[in-house]
Design a protein around this motif. Sequence first.
Motif, PDB file in Angstrom:
ATOM      1  N   UNK A  46       0.821  -1.170   0.489  1.00  0.00           N
ATOM      2  CA  UNK A  46      -0.099  -0.124  -0.226  1.00  0.00           C
ATOM      3  C   UNK A  46       0.837   1.168   0.219  1.00  0.00           C
ATOM      4  N   UNK A  47       0.279   1.940   0.027  1.00  0.00           N
ATOM      5  CA  UNK A  47       1.408   3.556  -0.379  1.00  0.00           C
ATOM      6  C   UNK A  47       1.552   4.212   1.394  1.00  0.00           C
ATOM      7  N   UNK A  48       1.182   3.566   2.084  1.00  0.00           N
ATOM      8  CA  UNK A  48       1.514   3.646   3.429  1.00  0.00           C
ATOM      9  C   UNK A  48       2.707   2.932   3.564  1.00  0.00           C
ATOM     10  N   UNK A  49       3.493   2.065   2.376  1.00  0.00           N
ATOM     11  CA  UNK A  49       4.155   0.917   2.317  1.00  0.00           C
ATOM     12  C   UNK A  49       4.013   0.004   3.613  1.00  0.00           C
ATOM     13  N   UNK A  50       2.662   0.314   4.197  1.00  0.00           N
ATOM     14  CA  UNK A  50       2.260  -1.576   4.935  1.00  0.00           C
ATOM     15  C   UNK A  50       2.014  -2.636   3.645  1.00  0.00           C
ATOM     16  N   UNK A  51       2.409  -3.528   3.971  1.00  0.00           N
ATOM     17  CA  UNK A  51       2.568  -5.182   2.679  1.00  0.00           C
ATOM     18  C   UNK A  51       1.745  -6.378   3.097  1.00  0.00           C
ATOM     19  N   UNK A  52       0.601  -6.797   2.434  1.00  0.00           N
ATOM     20  CA  UNK A  52      -0.118  -7.733   2.934  1.00  0.00           C
ATOM     21  C   UNK A  52       0.101  -8.448   1.860  1.00  0.00           C
ATOM     22  N   UNK A  53       0.296  -9.791   2.057  1.00  0.00           N
ATOM     23  CA  UNK A  53      -0.030 -11.152   0.887  1.00  0.00           C
ATOM     24  C   UNK A  53      -1.016 -11.793   1.356  1.00  0.00           C
ATOM     25  N   UNK A  54      -1.502 -11.871  -0.007  1.00  0.00           N
ATOM     26  CA  UNK A  54      -3.290 -12.868   0.072  1.00  0.00           C
ATOM     27  C   UNK A  54      -2.658 -14.004  -0.617  1.00  0.00           C
ATOM     28  N   UNK A  55      -3.829 -15.260  -0.309  1.00  0.00           N
ATOM     29  CA  UNK A  55      -3.558 -16.425  -1.424  1.00  0.00           C
ATOM     30  C   UNK A  55      -5.040 -17.083  -1.405  1.00  0.00           C
ATOM     31  N   UNK A  56      -5.574 -17.232  -3.087  1.00  0.00           N
ATOM     32  CA  UNK A  56      -6.194 -17.508  -3.195  1.00  0.00           C
ATOM     33  C   UNK A  56      -6.231 -19.159  -3.569  1.00  0.00           C
ATOM     34  N   UNK A  57      -7.133 -19.880  -3.494  1.00  0.00           N
ATOM     35  CA  UNK A  57      -7.120 -21.691  -3.751  1.00  0.00           C
ATOM     36  C   UNK A  57      -8.175 -21.848  -4.302  1.00  0.00           C
ATOM     37  N   UNK A  58      -7.920 -22.530  -5.587  1.00  0.00           N
ATOM     38  CA  UNK A  58      -9.120 -23.177  -5.958  1.00  0.00           C
ATOM     39  C   UNK A  58      -9.028 -23.728  -7.754  1.00  0.00           C
ATOM     40  N   UNK A  59      -9.032 -24.411  -8.027  1.00  0.00           N
ATOM     41  CA  UNK A  59      -9.222 -25.532  -9.343  1.00  0.00           C
ATOM     42  C   UNK A  59      -9.349 -24.612 -10.270  1.00  0.00           C
ATOM     43  N   UNK A  60      -9.232 -25.088 -11.455  1.00  0.00           N
ATOM     44  CA  UNK A  60      -9.225 -24.262 -13.168  1.00  0.00           C
ATOM     45  C   UNK A  60     -10.483 -23.493 -13.368  1.00  0.00           C
ATOM     46  N   UNK A  61     -10.280 -22.114 -13.392  1.00  0.00           N
ATOM     47  CA  UNK A  61     -11.601 -21.631 -14.194  1.00  0.00           C
ATOM     48  C   UNK A  61     -12.512 -21.138 -12.214  1.00  0.00           C
ATOM     49  N   UNK A  62     -11.892 -21.137 -11.219  1.00  0.00           N
ATOM     50  CA  UNK A  62     -12.889 -20.583 -10.245  1.00  0.00           C
ATOM     51  C   UNK A  62     -13.105 -19.363 -10.215  1.00  0.00           C
ATOM     52  N   UNK A  80     -11.507  -5.634   2.361  1.00  0.00           N
ATOM     53  CA  UNK A  80     -11.043  -6.362   3.862  1.00  0.00           C
ATOM     54  C   UNK A  80      -9.300  -6.491   4.512  1.00  0.00           C
ATOM     55  N   UNK A  81      -8.905  -6.820   3.249  1.00  0.00           N
ATOM     56  CA  UNK A  81      -7.489  -6.579   2.959  1.00  0.00           C
ATOM     57  C   UNK A  81      -7.303  -4.954   3.846  1.00  0.00           C
ATOM     58  N   UNK A  82      -7.775  -3.899   4.001  1.00  0.00           N
ATOM     59  CA  UNK A  82      -7.482  -2.785   4.142  1.00  0.00           C
ATOM     60  C   UNK A  82      -7.869  -2.496   5.666  1.00  0.00           C
ATOM     61  N   UNK A  83      -9.250  -3.125   6.072  1.00  0.00           N
ATOM     62  CA  UNK A  83      -9.136  -3.589   7.554  1.00  0.00           C
ATOM     63  C   UNK A  83      -8.123  -4.900   8.430  1.00  0.00           C
ATOM     64  N   UNK A  84      -7.418  -5.384   7.301  1.00  0.00           N
ATOM     65  CA  UNK A  84      -6.706  -6.179   8.357  1.00  0.00           C
ATOM     66  C   UNK A  84      -5.692  -5.576   8.147  1.00  0.00           C
ATOM     67  N   UNK A  85      -5.496  -4.428   6.997  1.00  0.00           N
ATOM     68  CA  UNK A  85      -4.476  -3.729   7.644  1.00  0.00           C
ATOM     69  C   UNK A  85      -4.390  -2.787   8.395  1.00  0.00           C
TER      70      UNK A  85
END
Length: 569
Positions: free
Chosen positions: A346-362, A562-567
């Motif tokens: 983010x522009x305030x230098x906070x870094x968040x790493x998000x994982x999305x899981x799912x098969x092809x076409x999810x 959600x990420x902004x809340x997490x931030x």
Amino acid sequence: MNLRNKKPIFINFNKTYCLTSIEILNSKQFKRILDAFISHLNRQNFSWWEELKNSVPSNQNINDEILIIFKLILVFKKDEIVNPLIERNLLLYRFVNEFYDYWRNFERYATYMFSNGGDKGVDAVNFLESYTHFNEVVLLTYRRISEALVEQKNLVYRQLSAGYDVGIVLKENQITLPSKYLSLQKVPIINSVIFNPPFIAYTLSSTRNGVFSELTFNPIEESRFSRREWFCYPIKVGNSLAFVYFHRLYTNIGVSLANLFEPAREEEYLYRKPDIIYIHGGSNELVNESSFYIDKEENIYVGYSPFSEDVTYFGYLKKMLLTLHNLKMIDEGELPLHGAMVSIEFKNNVVKNIVLVGDSGAGKSETVEAFRIMAKDRIKNLNIIFDDMGSLGIKNGQVVGYGTEIGAFVRLDDLDTGYAYKKIDRAIFLNPDKSNARTVIPTTLYEDVIKGYKVDMILYANNYEDKEGIEFFDDVEEAKKVFTKGKRKAIGTTGEKGLVSTFFANPFGPCQRKEKTITLIDYYFNFLKTNNIPIGVIYTQLGFEDKKESGPMMAADILLRCIEKLEKS
């Protein structure tokens, strides 16, 4: 179309290299292509071609006469040439342009072997320069002949790839393999690849079916590999060293690996036993489908795809390599994920790493792409760690995500309109005008792929329920059930239809090692829960025809919030 009839053109620059237009016209290769084109015209029965043929006396060969005209027109003016064909100069002009298009419709490869000589070969140091010069000579030859026939200069010039699409620099195989793999010893190694973008390839198949089964025997021990028909491309799949052997009729997808996986340098593979050996296009009669074998004695993961039209699809090449790597990861205690991971700064230098899981076409790639567009004014950088396959490991007491690929193999329909074409100088296009059109685009530095990024949130991509938003699990056991069931609505990226389930949404390793994977799922999900890492479901709605665009955009918008809340937490 039979795969054996789909013959790409290879020119060995060690033996043949034309510096001038006359050398091109005098070459045996040019005569073969000219004869093939005329045979093609004879089968079509075009009226203009019949008229041109009839202008040549019956005791003369039309093939030879056209070649003579080409040579004469480079030296003399049209009205200085005495030949009945020259009186049909407009028909000849059409012939030249049709012939040029016919030539360019072939897949064309120039190869150079570092250690071999040849009276007419080029110096290895100057291969790139020679390759570029040859393209220019072919284009110049076409222009000189076509302009001379109509006695006027073109008003529009297009600097196309007129010579070859791809240059392949080879090296003699100096790798020392275990004795059971000696049949591979003479296959030349691909050292580097030169593309003339855009590289557009067409394959006889455009979808992948089924999962890869395990063999009880090593298919390589009963196989033979000719150095004239095979290439070996050393690459890095995550932290695994892979030797990919492909038959020359699969060269279009073989060289496309350069955009998806990090090529291995000579010092990285010469004195190291590979983790993976993959044969693509083999002829072992005992193997009739894409399969794998674990060589426990040598600790090598072996993949084998038999010669067939089905495996012309790039997905077979990619997914087998990922399956072999994932099996290795499972054996080493890491949890393979079929999904995507992004590191968002983010522009305030906070870094968040998000994982999305799912098969092809999810909807993983679609949601990431929508997020990239939607959040561009709020974030400083979005770094893709993996776009299809990664793994979870433990580093410094934290769950971290590792990638496998430096590029993305994505459907053109999944990208923002025009995005792939903005990257045309680097993109490889596969079947761009057909169903399931794909592109292979470099996206990530290899250093980022293997670095290991702390996981801040992990979400299952649900495309089969008509819901909006994100739901988080309070009960980790419920989370395990959803992720393990691996449900999705098939949308045409594979041969499946309707609502389907795949164990842990990953048919590439976990399906083949369910018991080990369940143990790893328990360990990593409990670790995530203990460390208060959010685990949830994101609804992409990609399985609903009327929400294929709006669904991922809605999911991306809610994900951003959600990420902004997490931030802030």
